[in-house]
Design a protein around this motif. Structure first.
Motif, PDB file in Angstrom:
ATOM      1  N   MET A  84       0.802  -1.227   0.000  1.00 10.24           N
ATOM      2  CA  MET A  84       0.000   0.000   0.000  1.00 10.24           C
ATOM      3  C   MET A  84       0.834   1.277   0.000  1.00 10.24           C
ATOM      4  SD  MET A  84      -3.265  -0.646  -0.069  1.00 10.24           S
ATOM      5  CE  MET A  84      -3.938   0.885   0.569  1.00 10.24           C
TER       6      MET A  84
ATOM      7  N   ASP B 199       1.938   5.007   1.399  1.00  6.87           N
ATOM      8  CA  ASP B 199       2.194   5.442   2.763  1.00  6.87           C
ATOM      9  C   ASP B 199       0.970   6.088   3.388  1.00  6.87           C
ATOM     10  OD1 ASP B 199       4.412   4.947   4.322  1.00  6.87           O
ATOM     11  OD2 ASP B 199       5.728   6.210   3.106  1.00  6.87           O
ATOM     12  N   THR B 200       1.061   6.328   4.692  1.00 12.21           N
ATOM     13  CA  THR B 200      -0.106   6.765   5.462  1.00 12.21           C
ATOM     14  C   THR B 200      -0.564   8.179   5.141  1.00 12.21           C
ATOM     15  OG1 THR B 200       1.406   7.365   7.262  1.00 12.21           O
ATOM     16  CG2 THR B 200       0.333   5.217   7.388  1.00 12.21           C
TER      17      THR B 200
ATOM     18  N   VAL C 249      -5.126   5.464   2.042  1.00 16.01           N
ATOM     19  CA  VAL C 249      -5.228   4.830   3.365  1.00 16.01           C
ATOM     20  C   VAL C 249      -6.629   5.020   3.932  1.00 16.01           C
ATOM     21  CG1 VAL C 249      -4.332   4.826   5.717  1.00 16.01           C
ATOM     22  CG2 VAL C 249      -2.759   5.061   3.792  1.00 16.01           C
TER      23      VAL C 249
ATOM     24  N   VAL D 169      -1.359  -5.769   5.659  1.00 15.30           N
ATOM     25  CA  VAL D 169      -0.554  -4.870   4.824  1.00 15.30           C
ATOM     26  C   VAL D 169       0.906  -5.200   5.093  1.00 15.30           C
ATOM     27  CG1 VAL D 169       0.080  -2.485   4.312  1.00 15.30           C
ATOM     28  CG2 VAL D 169      -2.299  -3.045   4.874  1.00 15.30           C
TER      29      VAL D 169
ATOM     30  N   TYR E 101       3.632  -4.126   3.249  1.00 21.30           N
ATOM     31  CA  TYR E 101       4.635  -3.122   2.895  1.00 21.30           C
ATOM     32  C   TYR E 101       3.950  -1.818   2.526  1.00 21.30           C
ATOM     33  CZ  TYR E 101       8.940  -1.193   0.893  1.00 21.30           C
ATOM     34  OH  TYR E 101      10.050  -0.406   0.629  1.00 21.30           O
ATOM     35  N   ARG E 102       4.567  -0.695   2.936  1.00 16.94           N
ATOM     36  CA  ARG E 102       4.079   0.628   2.563  1.00 16.94           C
ATOM     37  C   ARG E 102       5.216   1.451   1.976  1.00 16.94           C
ATOM     38  NH1 ARG E 102      -0.943   1.818   4.548  1.00 16.94           N
ATOM     39  NH2 ARG E 102      -1.680   0.635   6.348  1.00 16.94           N
ATOM     40  N   THR E 103       4.909   2.256   0.985  1.00 18.78           N
ATOM     41  CA  THR E 103       5.899   3.136   0.379  1.00 18.78           C
ATOM     42  C   THR E 103       5.191   4.312  -0.287  1.00 18.78           C
ATOM     43  OG1 THR E 103       7.651   3.318  -1.295  1.00 18.78           O
ATOM     44  CG2 THR E 103       5.878   1.762  -1.754  1.00 18.78           C
ATOM     45  N   ASN E 104       5.905   5.437  -0.433  1.00 16.32           N
ATOM     46  CA  ASN E 104       5.322   6.577  -1.150  1.00 16.32           C
ATOM     47  C   ASN E 104       5.662   6.534  -2.628  1.00 16.32           C
ATOM     48  OD1 ASN E 104       8.005   7.238  -1.136  1.00 16.32           O
ATOM     49  ND2 ASN E 104       7.796   9.119   0.045  1.00 16.32           N
TER      50      ASN E 104
ATOM     51  N   ILE F  48       5.382  -0.032  -5.705  1.00 12.77           N
ATOM     52  CA  ILE F  48       4.185  -0.829  -5.438  1.00 12.77           C
ATOM     53  C   ILE F  48       3.839  -1.680  -6.651  1.00 12.77           C
ATOM     54  CG2 ILE F  48       1.677  -0.704  -5.056  1.00 12.77           C
ATOM     55  CD1 ILE F  48       2.180   1.746  -3.307  1.00 12.77           C
TER      56      ILE F  48
ATOM     57  N   SER G 184      -2.625  -4.698  -4.538  1.00 19.52           N
ATOM     58  CA  SER G 184      -2.727  -3.330  -4.035  1.00 19.52           C
ATOM     59  C   SER G 184      -4.097  -2.741  -4.353  1.00 19.52           C
ATOM     60  CB  SER G 184      -1.617  -2.459  -4.616  1.00 19.52           C
ATOM     61  OG  SER G 184      -1.562  -1.214  -3.929  1.00 19.52           O
TER      62      SER G 184
END
Length: 290
Positions: free
Chosen positions: A194, A196-197, A202, A218, A220-223, A228, A239
């Motif tokens: 997903m 990032d927050t 989100v 979830v 993994y998270r990344t901007n 992704i 995703s």
């Protein structure tokens, strides 16, 4: 009334200690005392109750109410200072979320360059939530913003001009790739990769989880949306992305969800209500909302 008196007042409301406020501003304690006395004499009331025996103070109800107004005044003055300083540079401080910057904004750049606006942009890239706060605090003049529902901020002039659904993306090798219909509850055992927050995704994802009464993992998270997509292409997980960020070149399987009451990715342009836009900013606003 002096602006400094208001600054001393707010700090005293926060710290409730004259010596601490004096130290904070590097002035003498009598300076703080005289400033507060001036304010109280001007309004004919008391903002603080002093306990000289125990060296404590308490903010009165009137003082608490006055503090709410003073905070707004000081915030507006701080924004005004920023606007005046920045006006000298003839630049437009512009907020651009990563997804909008990658998948929507590029098509606008030729027209902006033709109108000599592109070189005036001082772009800040961040998630929509961060950009919204920067806009409200006066750090930005204008911003594209994504939101999971129509953007409603009394302090902002908002023009919504596009909406995109959210979709599930997966590898062509994923077991669900051949399914034409998916409900979000079908994905309860899936691993998600997903954004990032600070991304709108989100909030939309959490809404879907609540409606489906599931809590998928979830992993993994990344901007970075490209990361992704690459991880999804390697079948490391699935995703949940806005359709704006999905292109035919991704070579991924995308599926719409059949759930009712789904959130949408709302795309808006926003500026502060009380800012008088310069001719360049007015021109940019009109171009971007066409």
């Amino acid at each position: 009334m002096k602006i400094k008196d208001l600054e001393y007042f707010i700090e005293l409301v926060k710290n409730k200690n004259f010596s601490a406020v004096a130290d904070h501003f590097n002035v003498s304690q009598p300076t703080i005392t005289m400033a507060i006395n001036r304010l109280e004499d001007e309004y004919g009331t008391r903002f603080f109750i002093r306990d000289h025996v125990h060296h404590q103070i308490k903010v009165t109800r009137v003082g608490e109410q006055y503090a709410q107004h003073v905070k707004v005044i000081l915030n507006e003055l701080a924004i005004a200072r920023q606007e005046i300083e920045h006006a000298k540079l003839n630049k437009i401080r512009f907020g651009l979320p990563p997804i909008i910057g990658s998948y929507y904004f590029p098509s606008l750049t030729p027209a902006l360059m033709k109108e000599h606006l592109f070189d005036k942009l001082e772009v800040t890239e961040a998630g929509s939530e961060n950009l919204l706060q920067m806009l409200l605090s006066g750090e930005l003049d204008m911003a594209f913003l994504g939101s999971a529902s129509p953007l409603q901020q009394p302090q902002l002039l908002v023009k919504e001009f596009a909406k995109y659904p959210f979709q599930i993306i997966m590898s062509s090798h994923h077991p669900y790739a051949k399914r034409q219909e998916l409900r979000f509850s079908d994905l309860k055992s899936q691993s998600f990769i997903m954004p990032d927050t600070d991304f709108v995704h989100v909030k939309a994802f959490r809404q879907m989880c609540r409606q489906a009464h599931i809590r998928p993992k979830v992993i993994y998270r990344t901007n970075d949306i490209h990361i992704i997509k690459n991880m999804v292409a390697e079948n490391l997980g699935i995703s949940f992305l806005t359709r704006l960020a999905i292109t035919p070149n991704d070579q991924l399987v995308s599926r719409s969800l059949t759930d009712p009451n789904q959130p949408l990715f709302h795309l808006s342009l926003a500026a502060r209500q009380n800012e008088i836009l310069s001719p360049a900013k007015q021109k940019l606003w009109k171009m971007l909302i066409k």
